[in-house]
Motif scaffolding. Structure first.
Motif, mmCIF file in Angstrom:
data_model
loop_
_atom_site.group_PDB
_atom_site.id
_atom_site.type_symbol
_atom_site.label_atom_id
_atom_site.label_comp_id
_atom_site.label_asym_id
_atom_site.label_seq_id
_atom_site.Cartn_x
_atom_site.Cartn_y
_atom_site.Cartn_z
ATOM 1 N N VAL A 16 0.842 -1.203 0.000
ATOM 2 C CA VAL A 16 0.000 0.000 0.000
ATOM 3 C C VAL A 16 0.876 1.252 0.000
ATOM 4 O O VAL A 16 0.642 2.201 -0.762
ATOM 5 C CB VAL A 16 -0.952 0.007 1.221
ATOM 6 N N LYS A 85 -8.787 11.052 -10.397
ATOM 7 C CA LYS A 85 -8.703 9.598 -10.249
ATOM 8 C C LYS A 85 -7.622 9.213 -9.238
ATOM 9 O O LYS A 85 -7.813 8.307 -8.418
ATOM 10 C CB LYS A 85 -8.404 8.975 -11.625
ATOM 11 N N GLU A 88 -8.957 9.648 -5.748
ATOM 12 C CA GLU A 88 -9.840 8.543 -5.353
ATOM 13 C C GLU A 88 -9.023 7.302 -4.998
ATOM 14 O O GLU A 88 -9.318 6.600 -4.040
ATOM 15 C CB GLU A 88 -10.850 8.209 -6.470
ATOM 16 N N ARG A 89 -7.994 7.053 -5.800
ATOM 17 C CA ARG A 89 -7.117 5.907 -5.566
ATOM 18 C C ARG A 89 -6.396 6.070 -4.219
ATOM 19 O O ARG A 89 -6.260 5.114 -3.461
ATOM 20 C CB ARG A 89 -6.106 5.817 -6.727
ATOM 21 N N LYS A 91 -7.483 7.668 -1.623
ATOM 22 C CA LYS A 91 -8.435 7.408 -0.541
ATOM 23 C C LYS A 91 -8.649 5.909 -0.338
ATOM 24 O O LYS A 91 -8.709 5.436 0.787
ATOM 25 C CB LYS A 91 -9.783 8.100 -0.829
ATOM 26 N N GLU A 92 -8.757 5.152 -1.447
ATOM 27 C CA GLU A 92 -8.916 3.688 -1.357
ATOM 28 C C GLU A 92 -7.720 3.060 -0.648
ATOM 29 O O GLU A 92 -7.876 2.177 0.186
ATOM 30 C CB GLU A 92 -9.003 3.060 -2.754
ATOM 31 N N LEU A 93 -6.517 3.524 -1.037
ATOM 32 C CA LEU A 93 -5.296 2.963 -0.453
ATOM 33 C C LEU A 93 -5.195 3.273 1.032
ATOM 34 O O LEU A 93 -4.845 2.402 1.831
ATOM 35 C CB LEU A 93 -4.064 3.498 -1.203
ATOM 36 N N ASP A 95 -7.642 3.910 3.041
ATOM 37 C CA ASP A 95 -8.684 3.137 3.691
ATOM 38 C C ASP A 95 -8.229 1.693 3.927
ATOM 39 O O ASP A 95 -8.441 1.120 4.996
ATOM 40 C CB ASP A 95 -9.936 3.168 2.808
ATOM 41 N N ARG A 96 -7.576 1.136 2.904
ATOM 42 C CA ARG A 96 -7.053 -0.224 3.014
ATOM 43 C C ARG A 96 -5.963 -0.287 4.084
ATOM 44 O O ARG A 96 -5.919 -1.227 4.882
ATOM 45 C CB ARG A 96 -6.503 -0.643 1.640
ATOM 46 N N ASP A 99 -7.482 -0.418 7.515
ATOM 47 C CA ASP A 99 -7.996 -1.755 7.858
ATOM 48 C C ASP A 99 -6.863 -2.707 8.235
ATOM 49 O O ASP A 99 -6.936 -3.415 9.235
ATOM 50 C CB ASP A 99 -8.773 -2.352 6.676
#
Ligand SMILES: [Zn+2]
Length: 114
Positions: A16, A85, A88-89, A91-93, A95-96, A99
């Motif tokens: 990540v 884009k 957004e990527r 934010k996904e990373l 978020d991952r 977790d």
């Protein structure tokens, strides 16, 4: 050999971080297209059917609780889309990462602790 869940999580977090480091320019917000009506009498935008002015491209975003927007030139659209884009990527990373980090942090707590 079976790798521990801890080592597995460490490896995934490392990936990540690498993906985040490789992200290009980023920009928060969303892109919209607008057509406007002007104030001139007899303009084509008031014809029947109306031919409104535009398209105009606008990025809307909010930062620290404040909303703003910015007009974007047509020739800048490919760059802007790429920046949006990437955001957004990102934010996904992140978020991952959260977790994975939560699970890893729990594993590293001393045993028998709630
Ligand atoms: Zn007009």
């Amino acid at each position: 050999m079976e790798i521990s869940r801890e080592a597995q999580l460490e490896r995934q977090i490392e990936k990540v971080k690498q993906d985040l480091a490789a992200l290009g320019d980023l920009r928060p917000g969303s892109l919209s297209t607008q057509y406007n009506v002007c104030g001139s009498h007899g303009c084509r935008c008031k014809a029947d059917p109306p031919q409104k002015h535009g398209p105009y491209y606008q990025v809307s975003f909010s930062r620290k609780g404040k909303s703003s927007s910015k007009f974007v030139k047509k020739e800048d659209l490919p760059t802007i889309r790429r920046q949006l884009k990437n955001y957004e990527r990102m934010k996904e990373l992140v978020d991952r990462w959260i977790d994975l980090a939560t699970e890893l942090s729990n594993l590293r707590l001393p045993k028998n602790q709630a």
